[in-house]
Scaffold this active site. Sequence first.
Site, PDB file in Angstrom:
ATOM      1  N   THR A 109       0.798  -1.223   0.000  1.00 66.33           N
ATOM      2  CA  THR A 109       0.000   0.000   0.000  1.00 66.33           C
ATOM      3  C   THR A 109       0.831   1.274   0.000  1.00 66.33           C
ATOM      4  O   THR A 109       1.975   1.287   0.473  1.00 66.33           O
ATOM      5  CB  THR A 109      -0.914   0.009   1.244  1.00 66.33           C
ATOM      6  N   TYR A 133      -2.403   0.498  10.296  1.00 64.10           N
ATOM      7  CA  TYR A 133      -2.540  -0.225   9.027  1.00 64.10           C
ATOM      8  C   TYR A 133      -1.254  -0.137   8.209  1.00 64.10           C
ATOM      9  O   TYR A 133      -0.732  -1.149   7.721  1.00 64.10           O
ATOM     10  CB  TYR A 133      -3.715   0.334   8.231  1.00 64.10           C
TER      11      TYR A 133
END
Length: 299
Positions: A109, A133
């Site tokens: 990501t 995250y």
Amino acid sequence: MTAIALLVPGGNGQLGQELAAKAPAGSVVHNPGSKELDVTQAGSVVQAVDALLAEAGDRPPIVINAAAYTAVDAAETDRNTAFSVNADGPRLLAAVCASRQVPMIQVSTDYVFSGDKTEPYEVDDEVGPKSVYGLTKLAGESSVLRSGADAWVVRTAWVYGAFGSSNFVKSIVRLEGERDNLSVVDDQYGSPTWASDLAEGLLELASKVVTGNGPAQRVLHCAGGGKTTWCGFARAIFEELGADPDRVKPCTSEEYPRPAKRPANSVLSQASWVNAGLTPLRSWREALTEAFQTNLVSR
């Protein structure tokens, strides 16, 4: 492209289903969801990889890991689960792939970056996630790259697609029908990525890897071309719906606080992808138009 034996953990998600649908003709595809394959359980991972190899025949095997804990805000208070899926899962997958000599692609990501840079991020820029995250995904990257497996990490961003229960595009489509106006953050920049395009890019990379032509660069960026803000993205979605984009009002991150801090800029440069001899993804705006024209986003 060459027919392959493909294992896609996280196969029920929006990217996993696209990968399964777009695999080269003649391929063997195993795309188990999390209930079928828990990537945090070593025995389950071994069984899944061995089952793929048993069915592969003369097709070269590869794993593309699309399994992830993607609830960015929930991860702030559910750290253990997020680390288990996003860090321990890739570590186990990579260890089994290394032992079976199966190459692996780990999907990561843009949130591994701090967002403090004003230009698009290159693969060798300093990382510095601001959310749990992002930290978990960075840990997953590190474990895969240290595993000894023949592995690549592909960072992407702002993914939306036809499959799965929710994403930004589906949420905005729903809200357009429910509200007169929307306020959407206009000070966070990124690269919206259609899952269909991302799947094609990952399969192009997989084809190079299984034929022995994988790029020397082990971390790559693959995201939609160009950049926008969440507000700009939402306005474009309104345009595709035939709705007035001025109904989408800009706001700041401070005016719309979230549990997890997002990077102000997480635009990903396509340079590493192009330098690897891979086809860059088209502009995010062009992809969004096709997504609506093919009615995939409204499934």
